[in-house]
Design a protein around this motif. Sequence first.
Motif: not given
Length: 269
Positions: A97-107, A113-115, A156-167
Amino acid sequence: MEEMISFLGPKGTFSHEAASLLGDNLVPYCTIPAVMESIDSNQCDMGIVPIENSIEGPVGITLDSLAHDFDLNIVGEVIISINQNLIVNPGTKLEDIKDVYSHQQAISQCHNFIEKNSIQPHYAVSTASAAKSIIGDKSKAAIGHTKSAELYDLDILLKDIQDVDNNETRFVVLSKDETDPSGNDKTSIIFSIYEDHPGSLYKILGIFNEYEINLTKIESRPSKQGLGKYLFFVDFYGHYKDNIIKKIIMEIEDKTYFFKVLGSYPEFK
């Protein structure tokens, strides 16, 4: 006849998940004002829009539209957990994976994770449209709801990749109708004060303290009348048909330049 419910589309988004809790006759619209217009013009019986996220804060376009553009009632609220997933084409590995796409809030919610994985982020109109855009290219991934992957036969390659769990995201249900007291209600109002001088906001909020009414949220937004002029959005416990809440509303209305009741509705459990 089953009620028609509008939501911020397309299908496969978190808004779609929230709307599905209300019924099955769902109609997607491309913007939040378009959802509100569908109710105002009687195309739909009710609609659901996001109003705040526990990480990113308030949804400005929702607050502004409720304040300035539409006279609709909040008749309910829905709170859902936001679990972001890395969506890929079948057979894709993380190192592909080189690029990832999503809504601004999801990014924003998956910044760490992205960094960490040195992936280049790109904004899309929605999480579902992001998933559609990567079809057939293993160098691209999307971030979003599991339903987005299901729609386009992706994995789904990876689940729950958000920075904060209680999102969590809070949605409000809008209608032209009003609600009756349920015994477990919240009320939402908007107001602006006459002048910006010491103690103005304190005097308003002191009314709630006087009647021992608990606030659940207070938010400020520019009033669009110039710098330093704000609208205040306040949520508190009680129904506007309750006698005590009626007294509070009358006192606040007397002390404010602009005042609007957005609605009373059962608290989400």
